[in-house]
Scaffold this motif. Structure first.
Motif, PDB file in Angstrom:
ATOM      1  N   PHE A  64      61.783 -16.549 115.777  1.00  0.00           N
ATOM      2  CA  PHE A  64      61.646 -17.540 114.704  1.00  0.00           C
ATOM      3  C   PHE A  64      62.918 -17.674 113.880  1.00  0.00           C
ATOM      4  N   GLU A  65      63.686 -16.603 113.731  1.00  0.00           N
ATOM      5  CA  GLU A  65      64.979 -16.716 113.054  1.00  0.00           C
ATOM      6  C   GLU A  65      65.868 -17.694 113.815  1.00  0.00           C
ATOM      7  N   ALA A  66      65.857 -17.594 115.139  1.00  0.00           N
ATOM      8  CA  ALA A  66      66.661 -18.510 115.951  1.00  0.00           C
ATOM      9  C   ALA A  66      66.154 -19.943 115.821  1.00  0.00           C
ATOM     10  N   TRP A  67      64.845 -20.131 115.943  1.00  0.00           N
ATOM     11  CA  TRP A  67      64.301 -21.487 115.898  1.00  0.00           C
ATOM     12  C   TRP A  67      64.405 -22.121 114.512  1.00  0.00           C
ATOM     13  N   ASN A  68      64.606 -21.324 113.478  1.00  0.00           N
ATOM     14  CA  ASN A  68      64.740 -21.874 112.134  1.00  0.00           C
ATOM     15  C   ASN A  68      66.185 -21.939 111.654  1.00  0.00           C
ATOM     16  N   ALA A  69      67.126 -21.501 112.470  1.00  0.00           N
ATOM     17  CA  ALA A  69      68.545 -21.595 112.118  1.00  0.00           C
ATOM     18  C   ALA A  69      69.008 -23.030 112.328  1.00  0.00           C
ATOM     19  N   THR A  70      69.693 -23.565 111.356  1.00  0.00           N
ATOM     20  CA  THR A  70      70.133 -24.959 111.465  1.00  0.00           C
ATOM     21  C   THR A  70      71.653 -25.109 111.469  1.00  0.00           C
ATOM     22  N   GLU A  71      72.383 -24.176 110.881  1.00  0.00           N
ATOM     23  CA  GLU A  71      73.843 -24.259 110.882  1.00  0.00           C
ATOM     24  C   GLU A  71      74.370 -23.674 112.189  1.00  0.00           C
ATOM     25  N   GLU A  72      75.397 -24.304 112.753  1.00  0.00           N
ATOM     26  CA  GLU A  72      75.904 -23.921 114.073  1.00  0.00           C
ATOM     27  C   GLU A  72      76.219 -22.433 114.168  1.00  0.00           C
ATOM     28  N   GLY A  73      76.966 -21.873 113.217  1.00  0.00           N
ATOM     29  CA  GLY A  73      77.322 -20.459 113.271  1.00  0.00           C
ATOM     30  C   GLY A  73      76.098 -19.558 113.196  1.00  0.00           C
ATOM     31  N   ALA A  74      75.192 -19.864 112.285  1.00  0.00           N
ATOM     32  CA  ALA A  74      73.967 -19.071 112.134  1.00  0.00           C
ATOM     33  C   ALA A  74      73.089 -19.207 113.370  1.00  0.00           C
ATOM     34  N   ALA A  82      65.370 -30.025 118.498  1.00  0.00           N
ATOM     35  CA  ALA A  82      64.100 -30.007 117.763  1.00  0.00           C
ATOM     36  C   ALA A  82      64.328 -30.309 116.285  1.00  0.00           C
ATOM     37  N   HIS A  83      65.399 -29.744 115.717  1.00  0.00           N
ATOM     38  CA  HIS A  83      65.683 -30.004 114.297  1.00  0.00           C
ATOM     39  C   HIS A  83      66.152 -31.435 114.073  1.00  0.00           C
ATOM     40  N   ALA A  84      66.839 -32.013 115.053  1.00  0.00           N
ATOM     41  CA  ALA A  84      67.249 -33.419 114.933  1.00  0.00           C
ATOM     42  C   ALA A  84      66.029 -34.334 114.969  1.00  0.00           C
ATOM     43  N   GLN A  85      65.046 -33.983 115.791  1.00  0.00           N
ATOM     44  CA  GLN A  85      63.838 -34.790 115.907  1.00  0.00           C
ATOM     45  C   GLN A  85      62.916 -34.596 114.705  1.00  0.00           C
ATOM     46  N   PHE A  86      62.930 -33.398 114.118  1.00  0.00           N
ATOM     47  CA  PHE A  86      62.053 -33.077 112.984  1.00  0.00           C
ATOM     48  C   PHE A  86      62.870 -32.492 111.842  1.00  0.00           C
ATOM     49  N   PRO A  87      63.728 -33.312 111.202  1.00  0.00           N
ATOM     50  CA  PRO A  87      64.514 -32.782 110.079  1.00  0.00           C
ATOM     51  C   PRO A  87      63.582 -32.414 108.922  1.00  0.00           C
ATOM     52  N   GLY A  88      63.911 -31.324 108.248  1.00  0.00           N
ATOM     53  CA  GLY A  88      63.097 -30.890 107.119  1.00  0.00           C
ATOM     54  C   GLY A  88      61.842 -30.130 107.529  1.00  0.00           C
ATOM     55  N   PHE A  89      61.796 -29.658 108.765  1.00  0.00           N
ATOM     56  CA  PHE A  89      60.657 -28.887 109.262  1.00  0.00           C
ATOM     57  C   PHE A  89      61.123 -27.481 109.623  1.00  0.00           C
ATOM     58  N   TRP A 127      52.309 -20.785 116.984  1.00  0.00           N
ATOM     59  CA  TRP A 127      53.247 -21.266 115.978  1.00  0.00           C
ATOM     60  C   TRP A 127      52.891 -22.701 115.565  1.00  0.00           C
ATOM     61  N   GLU A 128      53.438 -23.096 114.433  1.00  0.00           N
ATOM     62  CA  GLU A 128      53.326 -24.476 113.948  1.00  0.00           C
ATOM     63  C   GLU A 128      54.700 -24.941 113.492  1.00  0.00           C
ATOM     64  N   LEU A 129      54.923 -26.230 113.578  1.00  0.00           N
ATOM     65  CA  LEU A 129      56.122 -26.854 113.023  1.00  0.00           C
ATOM     66  C   LEU A 129      55.693 -27.514 111.717  1.00  0.00           C
ATOM     67  N   VAL A 130      56.210 -27.007 110.601  1.00  0.00           N
ATOM     68  CA  VAL A 130      55.700 -27.336 109.276  1.00  0.00           C
ATOM     69  C   VAL A 130      56.737 -28.092 108.448  1.00  0.00           C
ATOM     70  N   SER A 131      56.295 -29.151 107.782  1.00  0.00           N
ATOM     71  CA  SER A 131      57.154 -29.911 106.883  1.00  0.00           C
ATOM     72  C   SER A 131      57.382 -29.107 105.596  1.00  0.00           C
ATOM     73  N   VAL A 132      58.649 -28.945 105.240  1.00  0.00           N
ATOM     74  CA  VAL A 132      58.977 -28.261 103.989  1.00  0.00           C
ATOM     75  C   VAL A 132      58.523 -29.111 102.807  1.00  0.00           C
ATOM     76  N   ALA A 133      58.539 -30.437 102.945  1.00  0.00           N
ATOM     77  CA  ALA A 133      58.207 -31.346 101.851  1.00  0.00           C
ATOM     78  C   ALA A 133      56.727 -31.343 101.494  1.00  0.00           C
ATOM     79  N   ASP A 134      55.847 -31.412 102.502  1.00  0.00           N
ATOM     80  CA  ASP A 134      54.427 -31.560 102.174  1.00  0.00           C
ATOM     81  C   ASP A 134      53.505 -30.544 102.844  1.00  0.00           C
ATOM     82  N   GLY A 135      54.044 -29.659 103.644  1.00  0.00           N
ATOM     83  CA  GLY A 135      53.238 -28.623 104.287  1.00  0.00           C
ATOM     84  C   GLY A 135      52.453 -29.080 105.500  1.00  0.00           C
ATOM     85  N   SER A 136      52.602 -30.339 105.885  1.00  0.00           N
ATOM     86  CA  SER A 136      51.893 -30.801 107.080  1.00  0.00           C
ATOM     87  C   SER A 136      52.472 -30.112 108.316  1.00  0.00           C
ATOM     88  N   ALA A 137      51.638 -29.972 109.332  1.00  0.00           N
ATOM     89  CA  ALA A 137      52.068 -29.306 110.566  1.00  0.00           C
ATOM     90  C   ALA A 137      51.649 -30.164 111.752  1.00  0.00           C
TER      91      ALA A 137
END
Length: 142
Positions: free
Chosen positions: A32-42, A77-84, A103-113
């Motif tokens: 999950f750390e990998a799937w939630n990393a968004t910056e290239e180096g991280a 995946a992050h390009a398709q679902f920005p802010g998730f 797992w779920e892909l969750v919106s940071v803005a509203d919590g929808s998955a």
């Protein structure tokens, strides 16, 4: 890995203060750390920590191999679902060198998955993931 090698790896994990179940939990946390990393180096560091160099990842939307393929799939995946963010569902189940988890892909803005699924991973001797088989249980309508 032979059965004897698996037992030795499990015994070593227990001797180091970690149960076999912890081995699965650690691998999934790194996943999950990998799937939630968004910056290239991280992202590169997280993928290297979670996945073997020759790891494969297959789900209904992707079939990739190696760190470069994994980074591209995650970035896509992050390009398709920005802010998730990817959030694990409770419970990691495992035996031998195999673990499964939801797992779920969750919106940071509203919590929808809008997307949810489960993955089955195979671990290498070093605890990093060698392969992922992913399944989608919930996807948004097209």
């Amino acid at each position: 890995m032979t059965q004897h090698q698996q037992q030795s790896a499990q015994e070593q994990a227990v001797q180091q203060g970690a149960s076999v179940d912890d081995r699965y939990a650690v691998a999934v946390a790194r996943y999950f750390e990998a799937w939630n990393a968004t910056e290239e180096g991280a992202l590169g560091k997280a993928v290297a920590a979670a996945f073997d160099e020759e790891a494969t990842y297959t789900d209904p939307l992707a079939d990739v191999a190696g760190h470069e393929g994994l980074r591209a799939a995650i970035a896509g995946a992050h390009a398709q679902f920005p802010g998730f963010v990817f959030r694990p569902l409770p419970g990691v189940d495992g035996h031998h060198d195999i673990a499964r988890f939801g797992w779920e892909l969750v919106s940071v803005a509203d919590g929808s998955a809008p997307v949810a699924g489960f993955d089955v991973v195979r671990l290498g001797e070093d605890g990093r993931i060698r392969s992922v088989l992913g399944f989608l249980d919930r996807v948004p309508g097209v």
